[in-house]
Structure formats: structure tokens, C-alpha cells
Design an enzyme around this catalytic site. Structure first.
Site, PDB file in Angstrom:
ATOM      1  CE  LYS A   9      -3.854  -2.612   2.302  1.00 56.74           C
ATOM      2  NZ  LYS A   9      -4.636  -2.627   3.669  1.00 56.74           N
ATOM      3  CE1 TYR A  49      -8.834  -3.731   0.640  1.00 55.87           C
ATOM      4  CE2 TYR A  49      -8.350  -1.870  -0.608  1.00 55.87           C
ATOM      5  CZ  TYR A  49      -8.075  -2.755   0.244  1.00 55.87           C
ATOM      6  OH  TYR A  49      -6.603  -2.980   0.620  1.00 55.87           O
ATOM      7  CG  PHE A  57     -13.242   0.387   7.647  1.00 56.55           C
ATOM      8  CD1 PHE A  57     -12.507  -0.066   6.414  1.00 56.55           C
ATOM      9  CD2 PHE A  57     -13.915  -0.533   8.391  1.00 56.55           C
ATOM     10  CE1 PHE A  57     -12.645  -1.308   6.118  1.00 56.55           C
ATOM     11  CE2 PHE A  57     -14.227  -2.004   7.930  1.00 56.55           C
ATOM     12  CZ  PHE A  57     -13.498  -2.154   6.778  1.00 56.55           C
ATOM     13  NE  ARG A  85      -5.404 -13.009   4.711  1.00 59.45           N
ATOM     14  CZ  ARG A  85      -6.357 -12.025   4.829  1.00 59.45           C
ATOM     15  NH1 ARG A  85      -6.277 -11.177   3.898  1.00 59.45           N
ATOM     16  NH2 ARG A  85      -7.043 -11.906   5.813  1.00 59.45           N
ATOM     17  CB  THR A  91      -6.748  -7.399   9.571  1.00 59.96           C
ATOM     18  OG1 THR A  91      -7.006  -8.434   8.820  1.00 59.96           O
ATOM     19  CG2 THR A  91      -7.158  -6.061   8.975  1.00 59.96           C
ATOM     20  NE  ARG A 102      -1.824  -6.176   6.932  1.00 62.50           N
ATOM     21  CZ  ARG A 102      -2.909  -6.749   6.459  1.00 62.50           C
ATOM     22  NH1 ARG A 102      -3.382  -7.944   7.231  1.00 62.50           N
ATOM     23  NH2 ARG A 102      -3.422  -6.439   5.412  1.00 62.50           N
ATOM     24  CG  ASN A 112      -3.212  -2.980   7.120  1.00 61.98           C
ATOM     25  OD1 ASN A 112      -3.340  -2.469   6.001  1.00 61.98           O
ATOM     26  ND2 ASN A 112      -4.155  -3.709   7.516  1.00 61.98           N
ATOM     27  CG  HIS A 115      -4.862  -6.642  -0.333  1.00 59.80           C
ATOM     28  ND1 HIS A 115      -5.874  -6.759   0.333  1.00 59.80           N
ATOM     29  CD2 HIS A 115      -4.694  -7.329  -1.307  1.00 59.80           C
ATOM     30  CE1 HIS A 115      -6.740  -7.598  -0.521  1.00 59.80           C
ATOM     31  NE2 HIS A 115      -6.106  -7.894  -1.618  1.00 59.80           N
ATOM     32  CD  GLU A 126      -8.415  -9.370  -3.572  1.00 57.44           C
ATOM     33  OE1 GLU A 126      -7.192  -9.737  -3.775  1.00 57.44           O
ATOM     34  OE2 GLU A 126      -9.262  -9.640  -2.647  1.00 57.44           O
TER      35      GLU A 126
HETATM   36  P1  DAT Z   1      -7.122  -7.854   5.270  1.00 57.48           P
HETATM   37  O1  DAT Z   1      -6.565  -6.544   4.437  1.00 57.48           O
HETATM   38  O2  DAT Z   1      -6.444  -8.189   6.385  1.00 57.48           O
HETATM   39  O3  DAT Z   1      -7.738  -8.845   4.379  1.00 57.48           O
HETATM   40  P2  DAT Z   1     -10.110  -6.951   5.632  1.00 57.48           P
HETATM   41  O4  DAT Z   1     -10.102  -7.588   4.106  1.00 57.48           O
HETATM   42  O5  DAT Z   1     -10.731  -7.181   6.648  1.00 57.48           O
HETATM   43  O6  DAT Z   1      -8.601  -7.099   6.182  1.00 57.48           O
HETATM   44  O7  DAT Z   1      -9.951  -5.063   5.654  1.00 57.48           O
HETATM   45  C1  DAT Z   1      -9.417  -4.701   4.462  1.00 57.48           C
HETATM   46  C2  DAT Z   1      -8.582  -3.317   4.847  1.00 57.48           C
HETATM   47  O8  DAT Z   1      -9.379  -2.364   5.288  1.00 57.48           O
HETATM   48  C3  DAT Z   1      -7.496  -3.687   6.147  1.00 57.48           C
HETATM   49  O9  DAT Z   1      -6.494  -4.210   5.587  1.00 57.48           O
HETATM   50  C4  DAT Z   1      -7.467  -2.325   6.705  1.00 57.48           C
HETATM   51  C5  DAT Z   1      -8.943  -1.888   6.472  1.00 57.48           C
HETATM   52  N1  DAT Z   1      -9.834  -2.082   7.539  1.00 57.48           N
HETATM   53  C6  DAT Z   1     -10.528  -3.194   8.058  1.00 57.48           C
HETATM   54  N2  DAT Z   1     -11.043  -3.040   9.090  1.00 57.48           N
HETATM   55  C7  DAT Z   1     -10.920  -1.938   9.495  1.00 57.48           C
HETATM   56  C8  DAT Z   1     -11.222  -1.310  10.668  1.00 57.48           C
HETATM   57  N3  DAT Z   1     -12.315  -1.774  11.527  1.00 57.48           N
HETATM   58  N4  DAT Z   1     -11.108   0.167  10.844  1.00 57.48           N
HETATM   59  C9  DAT Z   1     -10.191   0.517   9.804  1.00 57.48           C
HETATM   60  N5  DAT Z   1      -9.826  -0.010   8.676  1.00 57.48           N
HETATM   61  C10 DAT Z   1     -10.030  -1.160   8.619  1.00 57.48           C
HETATM   62 MG    MG Z   2      -9.209  -8.587   2.779  1.00 48.98          MG
END
Ligand code: DAT
Ligand code: MG
Length: 149
Positions: A9, A49, A57, A85, A91, A102, A112, A115, A126
Site C-alpha cells: 500500500k 474492496y 471505514f 496471509r 489485519t 504487519r 497496515n 494487502h 483480484e
Molecule cells: P485484510 O486486509 O487483512 O484482508 P480486511 O479485508 O478485513 O483485512 O480489510 C481490508 C482493509 O480495510 C484492511 O487491510 C484495513 C482496512 N480495515 C479493515 N477493518 C478496519 C477497521 N475496523 N477500521 C479501519 N480500517 C479497517
Molecule cells: Mg481482505
């Protein structure tokens, strides 16, 4: 062979972490089959996303992802989706184990660094959002028996 989509990112790119992240994945034994540095257009952030579009968020996430270039990659290996992963970690960096990307390199869920696709189905979807089939390079790297029994 399995493939996954991984993206450093904008915070990771700006902090100069691309080399470390690629190095971690290379040293694991995974094979890089596509890579490009790109400022993502809004439509592809929405596609990427999709499951989070209605989350509170999402606007902040979109601003963050579009704040600078991302390093987009496709990695190959048996079970690579789960392996990536695991290398990436939880996350929320406050919960990510030491030794993970991370866990070692990030502090905040909203910054973070990286991705990685969460399932083989997500990975296919994706990769299709961000890469054309011509961009996925087919090549022989090393004798695979050095990596797999
Ligand atoms: P990951 O990236 O581990 O697959 P995710 O798909 O649940 O996690 O979420 C995508 C991204 O969105 C994540 O890398 C960071 C952001 N995100 C997720 N949950 C969040 C939250 N509660 N507050 C802020 N950002 C969040
Ligand atoms: Mg995800």
C-alpha cells in the site's frame, strides 16, 4: 500452480518497504509472476474492496489507498494464498505476530502496509481486476525440486 494478489500500500511504498517485502516473499521460495507500481483509479479501489464498500471505514480506506502509488504483484506457489496471509500477519498490526510483515513493520489498522488475497477465489478475482493475462509472466526460475519434495 496457485497464485495470489499482493499489494504494498502507499504507506509501504513511501516508507521504502517494497524491497524488504519482496525479499521476504522471495526468500520464502515464492515465485514473482507479475509486478507494477501504480496509482490506483477509484473504480479499481472499489472493485478491490467490494466487500467493504458499505463499511464506515471505507472512505478513509479509499483515501489511503489512493494517496500514492501501490506496488501490485502476483505471486505463485503451492498454497500461496494462505502462505502469503501468514507472512503478512493479522489485519490489525497491534495483533500481528512478530516476524510477520504487519507485526514487524506496521502500527495501525489504517496503515497496515500490505494487502493479500484471503482465498483462492478472491485471488483470481483480484488478479483479474489489476492484471491482464499478458502481464502474468510464464518462466522457469530454478529447479523446483529445491523447493518442493
Ligand atoms: P485484510 O486486509 O487483512 O484482508 P480486511 O479485508 O478485513 O483485512 O480489510 C481490508 C482493509 O480495510 C484492511 O487491510 C484495513 C482496512 N480495515 C479493515 N477493518 C478496519 C477497521 N475496523 N477500521 C479501519 N480500517 C479497517
Ligand atoms: Mg481482505
Amino acid at each position: 500452480m496457485d497464485r495470489t494478489f499482493v499489494m504494498v500500500k502507499p504507506d509501504g511504498v513511501a516508507r521504502g518497504l517494497v524491497g524488504d517485502i519482496i525479499s521476504r516473499m522471495e526468500r520464502k521460495g515464492l515465485k514473482l509472476v507479475a509486478a507494477k507500481l501504480e496509482l490506483l483509479p477509484e473504480n479499481r479501489v472499489g472493485e478491490q474492496y467490494k466487500e467493504h464498500l458499505e463499511k464506515p471505514f471505507f472512505p478513509g480506506l479509499k483515501r489511503y489507498i489512493m494517496s500514492g502509488p501501490c506496488m501490485l504483484m502476483v505471486w505463485e506457489g503451492y498454497g500461496v494464498v494462505g502462505i502469503a496471509r501468514t507472512l503478512i500477519g493479522a489485519t490489525n498490526p497491534t495483533e500481528a505476530a512478530p516476524g510477520t510483515i504487519r507485526g514487524d513493520l506496521a502500527l495501525d489498522i489504517g496503515r497496515n502496509v500490505i494487502h493479500g488475497s484471503d482465498s483462492p477465489e478472491s485471488a483470481m478475482r483480484e488478479i483479474g481486476i489489476h492484471f491482464s493475462s499478458q502481464e502474468l509472466v510464464e518462466y522457469t526460475r530454478i529447479d523446483e525440486s529445491l523447493l518442493y519434495e
